[in-house]
Design an enzyme around this catalytic site. Structure first.
Site, PDB file in Angstrom:
ATOM      1  N   GLY A 128      53.407  37.450  40.989  1.00 30.45           N
ATOM      2  CA  GLY A 128      53.099  36.040  41.191  1.00 30.45           C
ATOM      3  C   GLY A 128      51.817  35.769  41.948  1.00 30.45           C
ATOM      4  O   GLY A 128      51.475  34.627  42.225  1.00 30.45           O
ATOM      5  N   GLY A 130      47.944  37.277  41.717  1.00 28.28           N
ATOM      6  CA  GLY A 130      46.877  38.154  41.271  1.00 28.28           C
ATOM      7  C   GLY A 130      45.593  37.783  41.991  1.00 28.28           C
ATOM      8  O   GLY A 130      45.288  38.307  43.058  1.00 28.28           O
ATOM      9  N   SER A 131      44.864  36.812  41.425  1.00 24.65           N
ATOM     10  CA  SER A 131      43.636  36.354  42.084  1.00 24.65           C
ATOM     11  C   SER A 131      43.939  35.699  43.428  1.00 24.65           C
ATOM     12  O   SER A 131      43.143  35.794  44.369  1.00 24.65           O
ATOM     13  CB  SER A 131      42.900  35.369  41.174  1.00 24.65           C
ATOM     14  OG  SER A 131      42.420  36.022  40.010  1.00 24.65           O
ATOM     15  N   GLY A 239      33.925  47.789  48.850  1.00 23.20           N
ATOM     16  CA  GLY A 239      33.524  49.099  48.363  1.00 23.20           C
ATOM     17  C   GLY A 239      34.068  49.392  46.979  1.00 23.20           C
ATOM     18  O   GLY A 239      33.390  49.995  46.139  1.00 23.20           O
ATOM     19  N   ARG A 266      20.868  58.477  11.721  1.00 27.41           N
ATOM     20  CA  ARG A 266      21.398  57.671  10.623  1.00 27.41           C
ATOM     21  C   ARG A 266      20.264  57.023   9.822  1.00 27.41           C
ATOM     22  O   ARG A 266      19.333  56.448  10.395  1.00 27.41           O
ATOM     23  CB  ARG A 266      22.302  56.589  11.206  1.00 27.41           C
ATOM     24  CG  ARG A 266      22.872  55.601  10.189  1.00 27.41           C
ATOM     25  CD  ARG A 266      23.937  56.205   9.329  1.00 27.41           C
ATOM     26  NE  ARG A 266      24.649  55.182   8.573  1.00 27.41           N
ATOM     27  CZ  ARG A 266      25.505  55.448   7.592  1.00 27.41           C
ATOM     28  NH1 ARG A 266      25.761  56.707   7.263  1.00 27.41           N
ATOM     29  NH2 ARG A 266      26.121  54.466   6.956  1.00 27.41           N
ATOM     30  N   GLY A 338      28.015  51.019  13.595  1.00 29.79           N
ATOM     31  CA  GLY A 338      28.686  50.478  12.420  1.00 29.79           C
ATOM     32  C   GLY A 338      30.157  50.853  12.405  1.00 29.79           C
ATOM     33  O   GLY A 338      30.810  50.944  13.445  1.00 29.79           O
ATOM     34  N   GLU A 362      39.760  44.652  40.799  1.00 30.83           N
ATOM     35  CA  GLU A 362      38.990  44.551  42.043  1.00 30.83           C
ATOM     36  C   GLU A 362      38.490  43.114  42.268  1.00 30.83           C
ATOM     37  O   GLU A 362      37.455  42.882  42.888  1.00 30.83           O
ATOM     38  CB  GLU A 362      37.789  45.519  42.047  1.00 30.83           C
ATOM     39  CG  GLU A 362      38.105  46.948  41.658  1.00 30.83           C
ATOM     40  CD  GLU A 362      38.939  47.686  42.697  1.00 30.83           C
ATOM     41  OE1 GLU A 362      39.821  47.054  43.306  1.00 30.83           O
ATOM     42  OE2 GLU A 362      38.725  48.891  42.875  1.00 30.83           O
ATOM     43  N   ARG A 374      30.879  29.987  46.895  1.00 29.04           N
ATOM     44  CA  ARG A 374      31.319  29.566  48.240  1.00 29.04           C
ATOM     45  C   ARG A 374      30.283  29.918  49.286  1.00 29.04           C
ATOM     46  O   ARG A 374      29.969  29.115  50.175  1.00 29.04           O
ATOM     47  CB  ARG A 374      32.666  30.223  48.540  1.00 29.04           C
ATOM     48  CG  ARG A 374      33.305  29.789  49.850  1.00 29.04           C
ATOM     49  CD  ARG A 374      34.631  30.492  50.031  1.00 29.04           C
ATOM     50  NE  ARG A 374      35.615  30.065  49.031  1.00 29.04           N
ATOM     51  CZ  ARG A 374      36.624  30.809  48.617  1.00 29.04           C
ATOM     52  NH1 ARG A 374      36.777  32.046  49.097  1.00 29.04           N
ATOM     53  NH2 ARG A 374      37.479  30.343  47.722  1.00 29.04           N
TER      54      ARG A 374
END
Length: 380
Positions: A128, A130-131, A239, A266, A338, A362, A374
């Site tokens: 619930g 994450g960020s 880090g 190629r 390709g 991260e 910010r």
């Protein structure tokens, strides 16, 4: 301002390059296909000092800097970004323990981590949160000289195979000031793991949920004081962002080198692909983006080494730019191959799959933009 590497940096860069070429590259595709965790090779990396690159020498670390680590992780990732990235996580936990752990805790755990006898994982993300990491809900209630942990973590690299888990848990008020960092050792009653996730990439390292059900952990396993865990976690992530960006550099460089070789072999319409100016321009742009990303990563790493006041924003910028740019380079390399680039007979698709997640972990690249904006607005 000196952009040249020192003799020592050239030396360990070459050591990492040789290890990647001889030890990782021959097996990387098989590890990816069969989802094999290469513990033996990680221990071989530890023997070269790569398990504690910027951990102090007192307990077996290499005692190098963050720029040195960026050079090493780029080289390792030219062969296998997945395994290189896992090693970067192990380094991050080792550094947190060395920087914030008690002398007794450092003496007990760091030698094993540095030698590769112990493997470490970092546990911040939850189902619930994450960020919004500061909203984590895993609870650590103190009872005498132990904490009782309850809760769960999600997307943990090394879940089930690592020996040590750096867990961010709530020991106090809501928000970041109520979070502490507690080291939970494998085999602790109440510590559990979900089934391995089925992933697009990063298949040489298992990813699982980690659960805590009345998991009793000694208070002595806490890093620093109560309430300092979120600060430690963010310091580790600065880090970690440089490290993961460096891994993106390595993967993109491998793809660019593969593309350069392919277009010179190629032939279409009676000419080598390398003779078409449109493709030459694409290769030039790929090389320029790679070099600009590398400069940003190295400047961010240097900022960490010198404790520059703007180090965190440098890390956010480098992570955002390098992981986006390097993924584009892999995608362009696949396009230049390709249909062959889409086949597992060629390595490009593995690098593409591995580097995709670097834009998420991260701290997502969207969160990197939040951090940057910010800081910019605070200065106006």
């Amino acid at each position: 301002m000196d952009f040249e590497l020192t003799a020592d940096q050239f030396a360990f860069q070459e050591t990492a390059r040789a290890f990647a070429r001889d030890t990782l590259l021959p097996h990387a595709a098989h590890w990816d296909e069969a989802r094999i965790f290469p513990l033996e090779q990680l221990q071989s990396a530890a023997a070269l000092g790569f398990a504690g690159i910027y951990v102090g020498e007192e307990h077996g670390g290499a005692g190098l800097g963050r720029l040195d680590a960026a050079l090493i992780f780029e080289e390792l990732a030219t062969a296998d970004p997945s395994t290189a990235a896992f090693l970067s996580i192990h380094n991050m936990v080792g550094w947190m323990l060395d920087s914030f752990g008690s002398q007794a805790l450092r003496a007990r755990l760091l030698p094993g981590l540095m030698q590769g006898r112990l493997i470490a994982s970092y546990c911040l993300t939850e189902p619930g949160s994450g960020s919004d990491a500061a909203a984590l809900r895993t609870q650590a209630d103190r009872q005498g000289d132990v904490y009782i942990l309850n809760g769960s973590k999600a997307f943990i690299s090394g879940g089930g195979v690592s020996d040590l888990y750096a867990v961010m848990a709530r020991t106090g008020e809501t928000g970041p000031k109520g979070i502490s960092c507690i080291l939970v050792e494998k085999g602790t009653p109440g510590l559990g793991f979900g089934k391995p996730e089925r992933k697009l990439g990063w298949n040489s390292q298992p990813t699982t949920s980690v659960t805590f059900e009345n998991c009793r952990v000694p208070v002595a396993n806490r890093l620093g004081d109560e309430g300092e865990g979120f600060r430690f976690a963010m310091a580790g992530l600065d880090g970690g962002r440089v490290n993961i960006a460096a891994c993106s550099l390595g993967g993109a460089r491998a793809c660019l080198e593969a593309a350069l070789g392919y277009v010179q072999e190629r032939r279409q319409f009676g000419r080598k692909l390398a003779e078409f100016q449109a493709l030459q321009f694409r290769l030039a742009d790929m090389a320029t983006e790679l070099e600009s990303a590398r400069l940003m990563v190295h400047r961010a790493a240097a900022g960490l080494d010198t404790h520059a006041p703007d180090a965190s924003i440098r890390c956010a910028m480098a992570k955002r730019y390098a992981t986006d740019a390097c993924f584009r380079i892999c995608d362009e390399a696949l396009q230049l191959h390709g249909g062959y680039g889409y086949l597992k007979d060629f390595p490009i698709e593995r690098y593409l799959r591995d580097l995709r997640v670097h834009r998420i972990l991260e701290g997502t690249n969207e969160i990197m933009r939040v951090i940057i904006a910010r800081k910019l607005l605070q200065e106006t």
